[in-house]
Motif scaffolding. Structure first.
Motif, PDB file in Angstrom:
ATOM      1  N   ALA A  73       0.835  -1.211   0.000  1.00 13.25           N
ATOM      2  CA  ALA A  73       0.000   0.000   0.000  1.00 13.25           C
ATOM      3  C   ALA A  73       0.862   1.250   0.000  1.00 13.25           C
ATOM      4  O   ALA A  73       0.599   2.215  -0.750  1.00 13.25           O
ATOM      5  CB  ALA A  73      -0.920  -0.013   1.225  1.00 13.25           C
ATOM      6  N   LEU A  77       0.946   3.950  -3.023  1.00 18.46           N
ATOM      7  CA  LEU A  77       0.599   5.346  -2.795  1.00 18.46           C
ATOM      8  C   LEU A  77       1.744   6.274  -3.160  1.00 18.46           C
ATOM      9  O   LEU A  77       1.546   7.351  -3.741  1.00 18.46           O
ATOM     10  CB  LEU A  77       0.194   5.539  -1.319  1.00 18.46           C
ATOM     11  N   SER A  80       2.102   6.374  -7.078  1.00 17.48           N
ATOM     12  CA  SER A  80       1.009   6.988  -7.825  1.00 17.48           C
ATOM     13  C   SER A  80       0.746   8.430  -7.428  1.00 17.48           C
ATOM     14  O   SER A  80       0.087   9.174  -8.180  1.00 17.48           O
ATOM     15  CB  SER A  80      -0.280   6.180  -7.619  1.00 17.48           C
ATOM     16  N   PHE A  81       1.257   8.862  -6.250  1.00 17.46           N
ATOM     17  CA  PHE A  81       0.923  10.190  -5.772  1.00 17.46           C
ATOM     18  C   PHE A  81       1.391  11.273  -6.738  1.00 17.46           C
ATOM     19  O   PHE A  81       0.619  12.149  -7.150  1.00 17.46           O
ATOM     20  CB  PHE A  81       1.518  10.397  -4.379  1.00 17.46           C
ATOM     21  N   ALA A 104      -4.791  14.264  -5.288  1.00 20.49           N
ATOM     22  CA  ALA A 104      -4.216  12.919  -5.172  1.00 20.49           C
ATOM     23  C   ALA A 104      -4.272  12.419  -3.733  1.00 20.49           C
ATOM     24  O   ALA A 104      -4.593  11.250  -3.461  1.00 20.49           O
ATOM     25  CB  ALA A 104      -2.774  12.930  -5.685  1.00 20.49           C
ATOM     26  N   ASP A 108      -6.309   9.051  -2.431  1.00 16.79           N
ATOM     27  CA  ASP A 108      -5.677   7.951  -1.702  1.00 16.79           C
ATOM     28  C   ASP A 108      -6.260   7.798  -0.300  1.00 16.79           C
ATOM     29  O   ASP A 108      -6.485   6.673   0.181  1.00 16.79           O
ATOM     30  CB  ASP A 108      -4.164   8.182  -1.614  1.00 16.79           C
ATOM     31  N   THR A 139     -10.145   3.026  -6.949  1.00 15.23           N
ATOM     32  CA  THR A 139      -8.905   2.361  -7.372  1.00 15.23           C
ATOM     33  C   THR A 139      -8.791   2.337  -8.892  1.00 15.23           C
ATOM     34  O   THR A 139      -7.699   2.548  -9.472  1.00 15.23           O
ATOM     35  CB  THR A 139      -8.869   0.940  -6.803  1.00 15.23           C
ATOM     36  N   THR A 142      -7.650   5.622 -10.011  1.00 16.71           N
ATOM     37  CA  THR A 142      -6.215   5.793  -9.768  1.00 16.71           C
ATOM     38  C   THR A 142      -5.397   5.057 -10.818  1.00 16.71           C
ATOM     39  O   THR A 142      -4.388   5.572 -11.346  1.00 16.71           O
ATOM     40  CB  THR A 142      -5.877   5.288  -8.362  1.00 16.71           C
ATOM     41  N   ASN A 146      -2.896   6.824 -13.431  1.00 13.71           N
ATOM     42  CA  ASN A 146      -1.474   6.431 -13.483  1.00 13.71           C
ATOM     43  C   ASN A 146      -1.088   5.965 -14.872  1.00 13.71           C
ATOM     44  O   ASN A 146      -0.003   6.290 -15.387  1.00 13.71           O
ATOM     45  CB  ASN A 146      -1.205   5.323 -12.469  1.00 13.71           C
ATOM     46  N   PRO A 174      -1.425  -0.316  -7.476  1.00  7.87           N
ATOM     47  CA  PRO A 174      -2.714  -0.075  -6.800  1.00  7.87           C
ATOM     48  C   PRO A 174      -3.687  -1.224  -6.963  1.00  7.87           C
ATOM     49  O   PRO A 174      -4.443  -1.556  -6.039  1.00  7.87           O
ATOM     50  CB  PRO A 174      -3.228   1.200  -7.482  1.00  7.87           C
TER      51      PRO A 174
END
Length: 558
Positions: A73, A77, A80-81, A104, A108, A139, A142, A146, A174
């Motif tokens: 996790a 995170l 991808s942040f 972002a 998350d 998700t 996200t 990404n 993710p």
């Protein structure tokens, strides 16, 4: 023929309880073993082995798995942040990079919060399945962001397989985190919740038998039945219908309507056992309704007889009260006559005493005259003998005698005037006494007659004892106010004379407690305030009673 005889030839099913025996011609013949009821045991099977304490190695493995999930996790995170923040700033309309980073971070944080809620609720044995859908949606967003952040920009840019592979690599972490969370949720659900019967239809059944599966699904949704339970019910129904066909062939008679009840009621979610028991249940309920109806009729007849007896008792009590009132009225009239005769006798004695007084006064005057005459004669003789010697004395004596006679005459006239005045005053007093006694006797006679008329009217109107007591109190207050003031009071004036009737007289007259006597006098005051009188028309009085009752009820409600 009993059902046990008919069903002895059927193969037993060990999951069914025995059914009651009935005659074949009256009640559907059903094998007890072929009518299993829908019990909770079919929908929920016992849980597996009791939870046991983890070994040291298992605890270490579980801790490593949790640490690994947290690491995945954190890595997802972290990776991808920055991509999500930059893509949000450049392509999603966020004015600054800081705003993109906040977007972002919020995305998350929402994923983590929803995952945490889902896991906690699953651990507390209260799972909410729809929470996973927002997690999946966030998700997926996200992953898409990404992947899009590494694809070449511009319409003319060419994209090769490496670009798509890079996009898939950015969205993989993710996605792996969500998969790990779902596995953990499933494990928690298995640990904390017992294994239950299947509640949903498997997908392969929709493919293999779509139309029967649709009918099955419709019954499950209409009657809130699980998939395992509906299968058991269908199996029981098929077994029962096969046995019923064999039984009808054996006895050579078609199936009765009661025997076909399981088939008729199956679309409505009724089990075979419940359908076979329905005729007995309806007959029992009909018997209970008939019994209840007869009980109500008996209670109604009992109430009617009781009311009739109560009415007869009240009528007899009213007749007895009327007789008592008449006797009391006659006693009062006799008492008034006795008092009148006694007052007349007293007046005669007073007149005789006055006559005796006058006679005694005249006798005294006569004796005084005789004595005076004798004295005058003695004086005259003495004056004759002494005339020569005391002429002046005789003259003086004559003058004194004249003065004495005048004084005596004046005293006699004054005494006679006093006697005459006393006689006139005595006669006037006697006449006033006789008038007062006659008026009192007339008033008592009128009051007694009015009391008799009021009691007779109350008896005819069939007033309750409470109403008669209140009406009697009103008449007594009016009568006493009339005696005190000399004229009959109005209802408003009668309210000011309520104290003329003490509670003790109400208690002794009607044989009630002090509190009841107080309530009677208070209700009499309310009736006076409403404009009613104790000697008025009984219908108007009853209407005023009802009006005061409604006012009391409104006051109690308030």
């Amino acid at each position: 023929m009993a059902i046990t005889d008919l069903t002895a030839r059927r193969p037993p099913t060990p999951t069914a309880p025995p059914a009651p025996a009935h005659d074949v011609d009256q009640v559907p013949a059903a094998d007890p073993t072929s009518t299993p009821p829908a019990t909770p045991a079919r929908q929920t099977t016992p849980a597996g082995p009791a939870a046991r304490t983890l070994t040291q190695a298992q605890t270490a493995a579980l801790s490593a798995i949790v640490v690994g999930a947290l690491a995945v996790a954190a890595i997802g995170l972290y990776l991808s942040f920055s991509y999500v923040a930059a893509f949000a700033h450049e392509h999603l309309g966020f004015s600054t990079l800081a705003h993109g980073q906040l977007f972002a971070l919020g995305l998350d944080a929402a994923i983590l919060v929803l995952i945490g809620i889902d896991l906690v609720l699953a651990w507390l044995r209260h799972p909410v399945s729809w929470i996973r859908y927002p997690v999946w949606a966030l998700t997926a967003a996200t992953v898409v962001i990404n992947a899009a952040s590494v694809l070449p920009d511009g319409t003319g840019a060419t994209r090769d397989s490496l670009d798509y592979l890079a996009a898939a690599a950015h969205g993989l972490v993710p996605l792996l985190f969500v998969i790990i969370v779902e596995v953990g949720r499933h494990v928690i659900d298995r640990i904390v919740r017992p294994r239950t019967a299947r509640q949903t239809i498997p997908a392969h059944r929709w493919i293999l038998a779509p139309w029967p599966t649709w009918r099955l699904y419709r019954r499950m949704r209409l009657w809130e039945i699980g998939y395992t339970e509906i299968l058991h019910r269908d199996a029981d129904l098929r077994a029962y219908l096969i046995w019923l066909d064999r039984e009808c062939d054996r006895r050579g008679k078609p199936a009765t309507a009661d025997e076909l009840l399981p088939k008729s009621l199956a679309p409505y979610g009724v089990t075979v056992a419940d359908a076979l028991a329905l005729p007995d249940k309806q007959e029992r309920e009909a018997h209970e309704r008939d019994t209840a109806r007869r009980r109500r009729a008996l209670a109604l007849e009992t109430t009617r007889v009781t009311d009739q007896l109560a009415a007869d008792t009240e009528r007899e009590a009213a007749q007895a009260d009327l007789e008592v009132a008449r006797a009391q009225s006659a006693g009062r009239i006799a008492e008034a006559r006795t008092k009148s005769d006694a007052q007349a006798t007293a007046a005669e004695r007073a007149a005789q005493a006055a006559a005796d007084l006058e006679e005694t006064t005249e006798l005294r005057l006569a004796r005084a005259r005789d004595a005076r005459a004798i004295r005058d004669e003695a004086d005259a003789t003495r004056e004759s003998e002494n005339a020569r010697r005391a002429a002046e004395d005789a003259k003086r004596a004559a003058d004194e005698a004249t003065l004495a006679a005048d004084r005596v005459a004046r005293e006699r006239a004054e005494e006679r005037q006093k006697i005459a005045d006393a006689t006139r005053a005595t006669a006037l007093a006697n006449r006033e006494t006789e008038d007062a006694n006659r008026a009192a006797a007339d008033a008592r006679r009128a009051a007694a007659e009015a009391e008799i008329a009021a009691v007779e009217a109350e008896a005819v109107a069939r007033l309750t004892p409470v109403k008669r007591a209140v009406r009697w109190s009103m008449r007594e207050i009016e009568s006493r106010a009339t005696a005190a003031t000399g004229q009959r009071p109005t209802p408003q004036e009668a309210v000011e004379h309520m104290k003329l009737l003490p509670y003790t007289e109400i208690e002794s007259r009607w044989t009630v407690s002090g509190s009841a006597a107080g309530k009677y006098r208070k209700r009499a005051e309310a009736m006076f305030a409403a404009g009613a009188t104790g000697h008025g028309d009984i219908a108007e009085w009853t209407a005023a009673w009802k009006a005061t009752e409604k006012a009391d009820e409104k006051a109690d409600d308030a």
